[in-house]
Structure formats: structure tokens, C-alpha cells
Design a protein around this motif. Structure first.
Motif, PDB file in Angstrom:
ATOM      1  N   ALA A 281       0.818  -1.363  -0.113  1.00 44.76           N
ATOM      2  CA  ALA A 281      -0.122  -0.050  -0.114  1.00 44.76           C
ATOM      3  C   ALA A 281       1.024   1.217   0.063  1.00 44.76           C
ATOM      4  CB  ALA A 281      -1.082  -0.101   1.198  1.00 44.76           C
ATOM      5  N   ARG A 282       1.988   1.057   0.644  1.00 43.09           N
ATOM      6  CA  ARG A 282       2.860   2.288   0.505  1.00 43.09           C
ATOM      7  C   ARG A 282       3.517   2.816  -0.984  1.00 43.09           C
ATOM      8  NH1 ARG A 282       6.858   1.646   5.559  1.00 43.09           N
ATOM      9  NH2 ARG A 282       8.226   3.092   4.553  1.00 43.09           N
ATOM     10  N   CYS A 284       1.615   1.682  -3.798  1.00 44.71           N
ATOM     11  CA  CYS A 284       0.629   2.026  -4.739  1.00 44.71           C
ATOM     12  C   CYS A 284      -0.999   2.471  -4.278  1.00 44.71           C
ATOM     13  CB  CYS A 284       0.027   0.966  -5.706  1.00 44.71           C
ATOM     14  SG  CYS A 284      -0.606  -0.776  -4.953  1.00 44.71           S
ATOM     15  N   GLY A 285      -0.805   2.415  -2.753  1.00 47.64           N
ATOM     16  CA  GLY A 285      -2.050   3.042  -2.347  1.00 47.64           C
ATOM     17  C   GLY A 285      -3.165   1.812  -1.740  1.00 47.64           C
ATOM     18  N   SER A 286      -2.926   0.727  -2.442  1.00 45.36           N
ATOM     19  CA  SER A 286      -3.846  -0.396  -2.094  1.00 45.36           C
ATOM     20  C   SER A 286      -2.916  -1.713  -1.630  1.00 45.36           C
ATOM     21  CB  SER A 286      -4.521  -0.790  -3.431  1.00 45.36           C
ATOM     22  OG  SER A 286      -4.992  -2.390  -3.459  1.00 45.36           O
ATOM     23  N   ARG A 290      -3.528  -3.169  -5.990  1.00 46.76           N
ATOM     24  CA  ARG A 290      -4.668  -2.424  -7.166  1.00 46.76           C
ATOM     25  C   ARG A 290      -3.985  -1.098  -7.626  1.00 46.76           C
ATOM     26  NH1 ARG A 290      -9.650  -5.146  -5.821  1.00 46.76           N
ATOM     27  NH2 ARG A 290      -8.911  -7.231  -5.699  1.00 46.76           N
TER      28      ARG A 290
ATOM     29  N   PRO B  26      -1.711   4.677   4.425  1.00 48.37           N
ATOM     30  CA  PRO B  26      -0.664   5.074   3.533  1.00 48.37           C
ATOM     31  C   PRO B  26      -0.799   6.314   2.863  1.00 48.37           C
ATOM     32  CG  PRO B  26      -1.902   3.214   2.978  1.00 48.37           C
ATOM     33  CD  PRO B  26      -2.657   3.467   4.233  1.00 48.37           C
ATOM     34  N   ARG B  28      -0.397   7.122  -0.163  1.00 51.24           N
ATOM     35  CA  ARG B  28      -1.133   7.095  -1.579  1.00 51.24           C
ATOM     36  C   ARG B  28      -2.443   6.405  -1.571  1.00 51.24           C
ATOM     37  NH1 ARG B  28       4.565   5.125  -4.488  1.00 51.24           N
ATOM     38  NH2 ARG B  28       5.539   7.393  -4.329  1.00 51.24           N
ATOM     39  N   TYR B  29      -3.017   6.209  -0.260  1.00 48.28           N
ATOM     40  CA  TYR B  29      -4.174   5.449  -0.265  1.00 48.28           C
ATOM     41  C   TYR B  29      -5.199   6.415  -0.939  1.00 48.28           C
ATOM     42  CZ  TYR B  29      -8.761   4.809   2.277  1.00 48.28           C
ATOM     43  OH  TYR B  29     -10.110   4.655   2.552  1.00 48.28           O
ATOM     44  N   ARG B  30      -6.212   5.665  -1.493  1.00 45.32           N
ATOM     45  CA  ARG B  30      -7.032   6.406  -2.388  1.00 45.32           C
ATOM     46  C   ARG B  30      -8.524   6.368  -1.587  1.00 45.32           C
ATOM     47  NH1 ARG B  30      -3.726   4.209  -5.930  1.00 45.32           N
ATOM     48  NH2 ARG B  30      -5.091   2.147  -5.965  1.00 45.32           N
ATOM     49  N   PRO B 236     -10.733  -3.515  -2.955  1.00 45.18           N
ATOM     50  CA  PRO B 236     -11.829  -3.791  -1.623  1.00 45.18           C
ATOM     51  C   PRO B 236     -11.735  -2.525  -0.842  1.00 45.18           C
ATOM     52  CG  PRO B 236      -9.858  -4.763  -1.070  1.00 45.18           C
ATOM     53  CD  PRO B 236      -9.652  -4.077  -2.397  1.00 45.18           C
ATOM     54  N   PRO B 239      -9.713  -2.008   5.660  1.00 42.49           N
ATOM     55  CA  PRO B 239     -10.351  -2.564   6.748  1.00 42.49           C
ATOM     56  C   PRO B 239     -10.911  -1.532   7.754  1.00 42.49           C
ATOM     57  CG  PRO B 239      -8.208  -3.708   6.383  1.00 42.49           C
ATOM     58  CD  PRO B 239      -8.609  -2.437   5.218  1.00 42.49           C
TER      59      PRO B 239
END
Lengths: 513, 259
Positions: A281-282, A284-286, A290, B26, B28-30, B236, B239
Motif C-alpha cells: 500500500a505504501r 500504490c495506495g492499495s 490494485r 498510507p 498514497r491511499y485512495r 476492496p 479495513p
């Protein structure tokens, strides 16, 4: 035609459809048989339905009548890094391969189900993705035989599937697995692409293997455009693939511990799995990776200071994983439940064409990263881990060995990036935003293999005369391995099923597509 | 035993302090997308064309809508927009009680899930048992729901637990677009849950069919089979998004309106 005249290609190496020999059915059978006798595995065996075939509105399946379907066999020679490809045309029926090549059995059932072509003499011709059909289950008869049916809805937070056991007391004589509950029509939807959803289908073929399947896809696409991804992108893809393996293997060790009631390792690994997901996630954010991969490269570079910070996080997490695993190996109550349970022999493994950690736990030393290296694995050599027992313990142990190797690989890739060995763009200019989507080479076939955490992921992409997708065949490692789980349960106690099942940890949706 | 205790010491305390403290996400979390119609160049429609799931509709004149229930959070729209009219923020809160509330617009605010009705809250507020049903889910949502049981999120401390049988459950948590082959099993599982009961749809697939919307092999989400009471978007969902939604449903998070 002799086997050595077959078209041989490498991993992610397109071949013109015209160059693939189309043999008479008897010659084709003979050729496949010769290859398998020479040690090849069936990587893919599938049909290309005739174009414009009528579709039955009732079930959406094609109905063929007198039209011919083309069968393709892709046979992997693991020691030669070569894939032999041959084809044949069939109408309504052909003599089944499964009678002489057991590993063809699941593929031929799929061919019959999706194309209506009957492999005559198949030992058990039954649909593999029609759980609501009234096809009978195999039954054992006798006074004290009882049947246990489980699923599709299970006790845990997992996907649906149906398990039918024929038991004598606690002892399982036979297990038959009925899948197809997760069938979403992915392969059908891919035809005519690539389109806006194509990459999303790849990332959700089996959501816990988003990187693995997306990598197989981009690796199939790029040579059809005639480009190679930048070296930096290849390294980042390798890091992501190994992080995916780490997360899942660590999660599996924890789940195996939980299934034998050993809670310390179960709870430690449950949390540690997240450390690897959070590293992804660090980037690509997922947490599942993803949007990281796309044809031509990757969408995200590593964050600044990644070499230092990632290495530190990774080492911390691995130290904790090893401590949790050491507890597991040192407890006789755990080993007593792991050893000699759910045994698959090396012979059965080879006969059924099992792949991945399951095969390596039978002592079969196959790993796409070493046997058919592509991308960064052409430079980063992988030490393949095996264990000979074929039991739950071996499958756990192989995972642990692979955790060490993945950790080593990521650290070496990170330091390579830090040393500036792979400076440059992360996306090939042919795929930059604002440019028209590149056209794929027409009338080609490409086989793309990736060693996902469950084993060999095989994608076969065939383009039509306009460079669109004419057929996209996906073979998740689970497609090979579900029948291995059936065999592992023979003569086991039914109460060991959850443990055996977890030691395989197969994908339902990756199989059902 | 000593070895285990020593290991426990080394491994340390892992449970996040959420909801007492905000979660660490994170860089870059969307998360929740934000629409600023003022930035929208009328008629270019690049966002609409880039969306893989037709989540974006554009009726002209700055009327840009984004359906969170369809959104895969791929941010293709953000990448395509030349003027920054759509932007993915790092806000993880986006769970609602109504399907319609997931339709984001410029002037519209997202009304986050309100708590269960008083009578339901008395029954479920401190002990909630859920049965999870995957109906065509890719194991992405399933895995991200499953981690709520780990020491990191420790769902049990809120009295929420996943149970093995629908007969022991107060509600269902559904993932996946509901394949044709799972419709019957889902319906039977729902019927087996004693009333009063409710349903939680997790992920774009369960809300709208996600990437499988329009497929003849799937039914376009949970609502095609059962009524849904809580919608958790994502592909998904992270959490903490799911946890935040569950806690709101149980009245542990207060009412919030995001502008």
C-alpha cells in the motif's frame, strides 16, 4: 509429425497463429502424448470456439453443431524453458486424452462444458462450473458408508464451494469437490478487448493474487506491442510479486497454526501478514496492489527513501515471522498434527500436474521464476525451495523457506534500486497518458507464465486479425491443484479436512473465472 | 510456555487505537473522492470516458455525479481530468445506510451511516454476530474483512463476531456481485437468519456488481436478492472503512456529515 517438429516458444514470446501446426486429431493426440512422456506438463489445454457460433440464450453457452472448434495444447518443458504448442480441429467429439494423460482430465471437462465438444472415453465427464446441475456425485456404497456434504456457504470468511465426502466412520474414502459458484464470466467478457475493464478483471480474477494475475496480463500484452517495460518497472513488479507471496505465505502459516489450535503463531502471523500488505500500500495506495501494474510498466515509483525504510520494515517483520514460525516447528503438539497428514506422493503430483508450493512440497522442483524466467527474474536468480514429505508439514515448511527467499529477493532488488542500477522511467513511452492505445499484433498467440504465490499462473492470449482479443485463457494454479486436494484426503480423517484444505489454500474464483 | 511468553513480549502490542485515535493510512491511499464542479470544464467528459464501471455521469452544466457504489477507486477519472475536478482524498469514512446516499455530487454531502434504530440497538448494540457470505467475491473483500479478526483490528473488543452458522447470526455480511450460481445459497442463508436481521454489503461488487455489472453470469449485487441496510464502498474497502461503518451502525461513532 514428431514431437520435435512442434512449434516451441518461450515465456511471453508471441508466435504467429499460422506457425502453430494444426494436426489431424490422431497426430495431435500422439504429439501431446510424446511431449508428456518426454517430461512436459500441460500448462494449458483449451478450445477456441468457432467464430460467430450461436449462443444459447438459456445459459449463455455456445452451441456448435457441425462447426469446428480448435483445440490448443501448451506443454511446458520445465528444464528447457520451452513451451510446445500444437492445435487440432474437432467437431462434436474426439478421443479423450485423459485416458492416457491424467493431468488432462480437468481441462477436458472444461472444454466439454464451454464448447460442447465431447472428449470420448473421459473417465468422469461432468461440468466443472455448473454446481446447480443435477450431475451425480461419485458414491461409495455399503452398509456403514455415510456421506457428508459441506458448502457452498462455509463456516469461515471464505469463498463458496461444495465438498462431498464418502466416509466410513471418520475415514474418508473419497472426496469430490464441486465448484463454479463463483463463475462470473470473465473469459467471455475479455473477448474483443482490451477495454476499460480488462485490467480490473485481471486484478479480481483472484483478488489475493492481484499482482500475479495482472503481471501475467501485462507480460502477455507488452511483446504483442513489441516493447519491454523499463528495467526500473520490472524491479518494482518483482518487489510487488514477492510482497504478495510474503503476505499470503505468512497468513497461511498463521491459519495452519489456527487450524491445529496453536494460537500464538496464529495471532502473530495474522497481524504480520498486514505488515507486508501495508508495504504494498505504501507503493500504490492499495494493500492488494490494485493499480500498481499496467501494460508498459507500473503506475507508481517507490516512495522516497524506500530502500532504507522498506528494508527496515521488511527486516523487522521477517524477524517476527521467523520467531512465530520457530514456535511452530518446536512444538510437538503442532508437528504431530502436521506430519503424515494429507500426503500427496510425488507420483500423484506429477500425474495430476500439480504446481506451486504444493508440488514443491512433494519434492517436485518446478518454479516459473527459475524455469521460465521473465522480467526481473532473468537477472534476479531464485533458489527454489522443496521438501519431500508431500504432507501438511512439507507444505508449511516450503512456504516458510519461500518466505526467506522472497525476503532476500526484495532486499536485493531494493539495494539495486538504491544503487541507481535501474534509474529511468517507470512506464514505457508507448503507454504514456495522452497517447493512443498501442495496437496489438494481429493473429498471434502468446503464453505468459508467472509464479504467483499459489504457483504457476498461465495466461494464453490469442489476437484476432484486428489485434483484438479473440480468446483469453486463464489458468490459475488452483485449476491444477484442486484435484490434488481431493487426493490428499484419501484415507484421512474427515476432521483433518480443514487443515488439509488450508495447507493447499486454493482459489475458488480463480478456478471459477 | 516460556518461549511463547517471550515471543509475545517481542511481538509487542499490535492493536490499533482506532476509534479512539484516527487511523494511520498510507500516503498514497485512495479514499473518498471529492468533486469540485467549479473546476469542471463543461463538456469534455474525459472522466466519464475513462471510468471502467460507468460510475460517473455528467448531465452538463457542472452536474458531475460519481456513484461510490460503482467506484473501483482506480482514480482513472482523476488521471483523465485535465482540470482537477475529481480528486481522491485520504478520507476513509464513506459508509452509508442508503444506496442513494452513495451518489456523490458537487453540492451534495455524503451522509454517513446513522446508528440502528433504538429497539435494534438495544438488542445488537453490545453483541453483534455476523455470518459472512461470499457470492462471487474475488477474495479481496473477504480477505480485508477477515483481517478485522486479527490482533491489529481486534473486532471482538466491540462485541462483533463472525459466526459459523446463519442460525447463530444477527445479520449477513455479503461480498461479491452475487453470481447466478450463488443466488439460491444466498437466499437460503438469509432466510435462515432469525429476525430482526440486517444485511451489510461490502465492496463495489456487492453494492452494484462492480466490474461484473451487466454480466449475464451475475446479478449486479446483493440488493438483487436481499434488502441491504449498510453499504461499504471500495475495491476492496480498507479495513478501517469497514470498521468505521460497523461502529457507526452500532452508534459508537456519532453522526457525521462530510462536506
Amino acid at each position: 509429425m514428431m514431437a520435435n517438429e512442434l512449434q516451441k516458444i518461450g515465456n511471453a514470446e508471441p508466435v504467429a497463429l499460422l506457425k502453430i501446426p494444426v494436426l489431424a486429431i490422431s497426430e495431435w493426440r500422439e504429439a501431446v502424448l510424446q511431449e508428456v512422456r518426454a517430461g512436459a506438463r500441460i500448462c494449458a489445454l483449451f478450445a477456441l470456439p468457432p467464430r460467430d457460433s450461436p449462443v444459447d440464450p438459456a445459459d449463455g453457452l455456445a452451441r456448435f453443431g457441425a462447426l469446428k472448434s480448435r483445440l490448443y495444447a501448451v506443454l511446458g518443458h520445465d528444464r528447457e524453458a520451452a513451451l510446445a504448442v500444437c492445435a487440432t480441429d474437432v467437431e462434436k467429439a474426439y478421443p479423450s486424452l485423459s485416458q492416457v494423460i491424467p493431468q488432462a482430465h480437468w481441462f477436458e471437462r472444461e472444454i466439454a462444458e464451454t464448447c460442447g465438444v465431447i472428449p470420448q472415453g473421459h473417465p468422469r465427464l461432468k461440468p466443472i462450473r455448473a454446481p446447480l446441475s443435477d450431475a451425480p456425485f461419485f458414491e461409495v456404497a455399503g452398509d456403514s458408508i455415510h456421506e457428508v456434504a459441506v458448502g457452498p456457504v462455509h463456516a469461515g470468511v471464505i469463498e463458496p464451494g461444495h465438498f462431498r465426502f464418502q466416509c466410513h466412520g471418520e475415514q474418508v474414502f473419497h472426496l469430490e469437490i464441486a465448484l463454479g459458484y463463483q463463475h462470473r464470466g470473465v473469459e467471455r467478457a475479455l473477448i474483443g478487448g482490451p477495454g476499460l475493464r480488462t485490467l480490473h478483471y485481471m486484478e479480481t480474477l483472484s483478488g489475493d493474487t492481484s499482482i500475479g494475475h495482472a503481471l501475467a496480463y501485462v507480460q502477455a500484452m507488452e511483446p504483442l506491442v513489441g516493447i519491454e517495460p523499463p528495467r526500473r518497472a520490472a524491479a518494482i513488479r518483482g518487489i510487488a510479486l514477492e510482497l504478495e507471496r510474503l503476505a499470503n505465505h505468512v497468513g497461511d502459516l498463521g491459519a495452519l497454526a489456527a487450524d491445529v489450535g496453536y494460537l500464538p503463531t496464529a495471532s502473530f502471523c495474522g497481524g504480520l501478514r498486514g505488515d507486508f500488505l501495508n508495504l504494498t500500500a505504501r507503493i500504490c495506495g492499495s494493500r492488494l496492489g490494485r493499480k500498481l501494474l499496467r501494460p508498459g510498466g507500473v503506475c507508481f515509483d517507490l516512495p522516497e527513501n524506500a530502500a532504507v525504510e522498506f528494508t527496515r520494515s521488511l527486516e523487522g517483520a521477517l524477524r517476527h515471522v521467523n520467531e512465530a514460525a520457530e514456535l511452530l516447528w518446536s512444538r510437538s503438539s503442532v508437528l504431530g498434527r502436521f506430519e503424515h497428514v494429507g500426503v500427496v506422493s510425488a507420483e500423484t503430483c506429477t500425474d495430476l500436474g500439480l504446481v506451486g508450493p504444493v508440488a514443491r512440497a512433494c519434492g517436485v522442483k518446478n518454479d516459473v521464476r527459475a524455469d521460465f524466467p521473465s522480467g526481473i527474474y532473468r537477472h534476479a536468480k531464485v533458489a527454489v525451495a522443496t521438501h519431500a514429505g508431500g504432507d501438511v508439514f512439507s507444505r508449511a515448511r516450503v512456504r516458510w523457506l519461500e518466505i526467506q527467499e522472497s525476503g532476500r529477493l526484495i532486499r536485493s532488488l531494493l539495494s539495486e534500486l538504491a544503487e541507481g542500477l535501474a534509474e529511468g522511467p517507470i512506464l514505457h513511452e508507448a503507454f504514456r497518458a495522452g497517447r493512443a492505445a498501442p495496437v496489438l499484433a494481429p493473429d498471434r498467440l502468446v503464453v505468459s507464465l508467472v509464479e504467483g504465490w499459489r504457483g504457476e499462473i498461465c495466461h494464453v492470449l490469442i489476437t484476432d486479425r484486428n489485434g483484438r482479443i479473440a480468446r483469453y485463457k486463464v489458468i490459475d494454479p488452483s485449476f491444477h491443484n484442486w484435484s490434488g486436494l481431493e487426493m490428499a484426503l484419501r484415507n484421512q480423517q474427515i476432521s483433518d479436512f480443514p487443515l488439509c484444505n488450508k495447507s493447499f489454500n486454493l482459489s475458488y474464483c480463480g478456478h471459477d473465472l | 510456555m516460556l518461549k511463547e511468553l517471550l515471543a509475545r513480549l517481542h511481538q509487542g502490542h499490535r492493536t490499533i487505537p482506532f476509534p479512539r485515535e484516527e487511523p494511520v493510512l498510507p500516503e498514497r491511499y485512495r479514499g473518498l473522492p471529492a468533486i469540485s464542479a467549479a473546476n469542471c470544464r463543461d463538456g469534455c467528459r474525459e472522466c466519464e470516458k475513462a471510468c471502467p464501471t460507468e460510475a460517473i455521469t455528467f448531465a452538463g452544466g457542472g452536474d458531475l455525479r460519481l456513484d461510490l457504489g460503482r467506484c473501483l477507486f482506480c482514480s482513472a477519472c482523476e488521471d483523465a481530468c485535465p482540470t482537477g475536478a475529481i480528486r481522491f482524498t485520504r478520507d476513509y469514512r464513506m459508509v452509508t445506510r442508503e444506496r442513494a446516499a452513495l451518489l456523490l455530487g458537487d453540492a451534495k454531502t455524503l451522509e454517513l451511516a446513522r446508528a440502528l434504530e433504538e429497539r435494534m440497538l438495544r438488542v445488537f448494540g453490545r453483541s453483534l454476530k455476523l455470518r459472512q457470505v461470499s457470492a462471487g467475491g474475488c477474495n479481496g473483500c473477504e480477505a480485508e474483512v477477515s483481517v478485522l479478526n486479527t490482533v491489529v483490528f481486534d473486532l471482538g473488543r466491540f462485541g462483533v463476531q463472525f459466526v459459523a452458522s446463519p442460525r447463530h447470526a444477527d445479520g449477513l455480511l455479503i461480498t461479491g456481485p452475487v453470481t447466478k450460481n450463488m443466488r439460491l445459497a444466498l437466499r437460503k442463508t438469509y432466510d435462515a437468519v432469525p429476525a430482526p436481521k440486517f444485511v451489510i454489503a461490502v465492496g463495489a461488487c456487492a453494492i452494484s456488481g462492480g466490474p461484473y455489472a451487466g454480466h449475464q453470469e451475475a446479478c449486479g449485487g446483493a440488493e438483487s436478492v436481499v434488502p441491504v441496510d449498510l453499504f461499504i464502498p471500495g475495491c476492496p474497502p480498507h479495513p478501517v472503512t469497514t470498521l468505521d461503518g460497523l461502529l457507526r451502525l452500532l452508534g459508537r461513532r456519532g453522526r457525521t456529515v462530510i462536506r
